[in-house]
Design a protein around this motif. Structure first.
Motif, PDB file in Angstrom:
ATOM      1  N   GLU A  15       0.819  -1.209   0.000  1.00  0.00           N
ATOM      2  CA  GLU A  15       0.000   0.000   0.000  1.00  0.00           C
ATOM      3  C   GLU A  15       0.851   1.257   0.000  1.00  0.00           C
ATOM      4  O   GLU A  15       0.424   2.317  -0.467  1.00  0.00           O
ATOM      5  N   MET A  16       2.071   1.136   0.524  1.00  0.00           N
ATOM      6  CA  MET A  16       2.949   2.300   0.562  1.00  0.00           C
ATOM      7  C   MET A  16       3.281   2.777  -0.849  1.00  0.00           C
ATOM      8  O   MET A  16       3.517   3.970  -1.083  1.00  0.00           O
ATOM      9  N   ALA A  17       3.289   1.865  -1.811  1.00  0.00           N
ATOM     10  CA  ALA A  17       3.542   2.249  -3.205  1.00  0.00           C
ATOM     11  C   ALA A  17       2.494   3.248  -3.683  1.00  0.00           C
ATOM     12  O   ALA A  17       2.811   4.260  -4.320  1.00  0.00           O
ATOM     13  N   LEU A  18       1.240   2.975  -3.359  1.00  0.00           N
ATOM     14  CA  LEU A  18       0.158   3.872  -3.773  1.00  0.00           C
ATOM     15  C   LEU A  18       0.245   5.209  -3.045  1.00  0.00           C
ATOM     16  O   LEU A  18      -0.082   6.259  -3.609  1.00  0.00           O
ATOM     17  N   GLN A  19       0.714   5.169  -1.819  1.00  0.00           N
ATOM     18  CA  GLN A  19       0.904   6.413  -1.067  1.00  0.00           C
ATOM     19  C   GLN A  19       2.000   7.265  -1.697  1.00  0.00           C
ATOM     20  O   GLN A  19       1.888   8.499  -1.754  1.00  0.00           O
ATOM     21  N   VAL A  20       3.056   6.611  -2.178  1.00  0.00           N
ATOM     22  CA  VAL A  20       4.130   7.349  -2.840  1.00  0.00           C
ATOM     23  C   VAL A  20       3.612   7.969  -4.140  1.00  0.00           C
ATOM     24  O   VAL A  20       3.898   9.139  -4.451  1.00  0.00           O
ATOM     25  N   ILE A  21       2.844   7.197  -4.902  1.00  0.00           N
ATOM     26  CA  ILE A  21       2.262   7.739  -6.135  1.00  0.00           C
ATOM     27  C   ILE A  21       1.359   8.931  -5.809  1.00  0.00           C
ATOM     28  O   ILE A  21       1.367   9.951  -6.518  1.00  0.00           O
ATOM     29  N   ASP A  22       0.621   8.825  -4.714  1.00  0.00           N
ATOM     30  CA  ASP A  22      -0.263   9.925  -4.311  1.00  0.00           C
ATOM     31  C   ASP A  22       0.511  11.211  -4.004  1.00  0.00           C
ATOM     32  O   ASP A  22      -0.021  12.310  -4.159  1.00  0.00           O
ATOM     33  N   LYS A  23       1.745  11.076  -3.569  1.00  0.00           N
ATOM     34  CA  LYS A  23       2.553  12.275  -3.298  1.00  0.00           C
ATOM     35  C   LYS A  23       2.776  13.085  -4.567  1.00  0.00           C
ATOM     36  O   LYS A  23       3.044  14.294  -4.509  1.00  0.00           O
ATOM     37  N   MET A  24       2.707  12.412  -5.707  1.00  0.00           N
ATOM     38  CA  MET A  24       2.938  13.091  -6.983  1.00  0.00           C
ATOM     39  C   MET A  24       1.637  13.494  -7.668  1.00  0.00           C
ATOM     40  O   MET A  24       1.648  14.060  -8.760  1.00  0.00           O
ATOM     41  N   ARG A  25       0.518  13.235  -6.988  1.00  0.00           N
ATOM     42  CA  ARG A  25      -0.790  13.609  -7.536  1.00  0.00           C
ATOM     43  C   ARG A  25      -1.044  15.089  -7.285  1.00  0.00           C
ATOM     44  O   ARG A  25      -0.855  15.593  -6.179  1.00  0.00           O
ATOM     45  N   LEU A  26      -1.474  15.768  -8.328  1.00  0.00           N
ATOM     46  CA  LEU A  26      -1.734  17.205  -8.255  1.00  0.00           C
ATOM     47  C   LEU A  26      -3.202  17.469  -7.952  1.00  0.00           C
ATOM     48  O   LEU A  26      -4.056  16.599  -8.187  1.00  0.00           O
ATOM     49  N   PRO A  27      -3.550  18.652  -7.462  1.00  0.00           N
ATOM     50  CA  PRO A  27      -4.950  18.980  -7.181  1.00  0.00           C
ATOM     51  C   PRO A  27      -5.857  18.836  -8.401  1.00  0.00           C
ATOM     52  O   PRO A  27      -7.046  18.547  -8.269  1.00  0.00           O
ATOM     53  N   ASN A  28      -5.284  19.016  -9.606  1.00  0.00           N
ATOM     54  CA  ASN A  28      -6.101  18.891 -10.824  1.00  0.00           C
ATOM     55  C   ASN A  28      -6.329  17.443 -11.241  1.00  0.00           C
ATOM     56  O   ASN A  28      -7.049  17.176 -12.206  1.00  0.00           O
TER      57      ASN A  28
END
Length: 340
Positions: free
Chosen positions: A4-17
């Motif tokens: 699940e930490m992988a998805l959390q790392v990807i989420d760090k790169m997710r922008l508000p848009n």
């Protein structure tokens, strides 16, 4: 290992848009269309709206530059800046610097991702305006004559005819023909080019990591061609920390070609697509080797040094590693529970 930490790392790169930056590094604090397509693949089958929201952001981007698409459904771009750009600022605006924007594979990848989302019931298309963009992008590829168009390719480098670019366009056009009008002849011309080019990537490159895209995610080539591609990539591009993109690559080359971390899981996914589970399992340990405890998988290890470059984490690296390990865990139970 906490997947699940992988998805959390990807989420760090997710922008508000809803789009994603390629990395958290200052050098890669941009949105590449192709990177977004690969980065959101882990969300294709989950309950979140991350997949849809990413495509909605890209649709909005295309609407902002619809005037440009309109021009180049009628006349081919001449200068690189006239192409649909491959890279944008985090607020999804064009960046006024010289860049290798002739990347037809990025447009093909976007169309493929739209069609793939529809296939799995994702609400990628919001309205007629989104459909209009899809149709115009089909016309854009037709105007470019993508099947014989030289472009910068997946690695944004020298302009030539790339099998991976033509293949991405074929995959994209096939994927959206259920949504808009795609002349069969438009697909056929690309398929003919692939028969001529493959298993080479281009005139100058016999073997290239980009060819793996024709197996995963596009599932475009026949088994014989796919086996030739994975065999050549394994034999000639595989190294200790990853895969080089192609022989004599100069990027981050300090004595040897840079070794890209997503090469191992990408090969594993391709072998899995071919049903070669034992072979795919060989890439589990190789993939795990490049995943730190915090799941911030680098872009690459600098050639000639056992040292990651600054583009860490790379969203694409994290996504492919996660996809591969979850696939093996789910369908093959090949990874020891102590490893995950």
């Amino acid at each position: 290992m906490n997947m699940e930490m992988a998805l959390q790392v990807i989420d760090k790169m997710r922008l508000p848009n809803g789009a994603y930056t390629a990395s958290l590094s200052k050098d890669y604090n941009y949105v590449w269309i192709r990177d977004v397509v690969y980065t959101v693949l882990p969300f294709l089958h989950d309950r979140s709206e991350r997949y849809e929201k990413a495509y909605h952001a890209l649709f909005d981007l295309f609407k902002d530059y619809e005037w440009k698409i309109d021009i180049h459904t009628e006349q081919k771009p001449v200068y690189l800046f006239e192409y649909i750009h491959s890279r944008y600022s985090t607020d999804l605006k064009e960046i006024d610097v010289e860049w290798g924007h002739a990347q037809n594979d990025a447009v093909g990848a976007f169309l493929w991702g739209v069609g793939e989302g529809i296939k799995y019931g994702r609400k990628v298309i919001r309205d007629e305006a989104d459909l209009r963009i899809v149709q115009k992008l089909v016309h854009y590829l037709e105007c470019l004559q993508y099947w014989q168009a030289e472009d910068n390719g997946m690695w944004e480098e020298n302009i030539e005819l790339h099998a991976s670019s033509v293949g991405a366009c074929v995959a994209g056009l096939r994927a959206v023909k259920i949504l808009v009008h795609v002349p069969e002849d438009l697909i056929r011309k690309g398929e003919e080019t692939l028969r001529f080019l493959l298993p080479r990537e281009s005139e100058t490159k016999e073997v290239d990591l980009a060819l793996l895209s024709l197996i995963f995610p596009y599932r475009l080539v026949d088994r014989s061609t796919a086996l030739t591609i994975v065999q050549k990539v394994s034999e000639r591009l595989e190294r200790e920390r990853g895969c080089i993109r192609y022989e004599y690559d100069h990027y981050y080359n300090e004595g040897n070609e840079a070794e890209w971390c997503f090469g191992f899981p990408w090969l594993g996914l391709c072998y899995s697509e071919l049903g070669m589970n034992d072979k795919a399992n060989e890439y589990v340990e190789k993939t795990l080797r490049n995943i730190p405890e915090n799941w911030e998988v680098p872009e690459l290890y600098i050639g000639g040094k056992n040292e990651a470059n600054g583009n860490t984490p790379l969203a694409w690296s994290v996504a492919l590693s996660y996809l591969f390990l979850t696939r093996v865990q789910t369908f093959q139970t090949a990874i020891p529970s102590s490893s995950l």
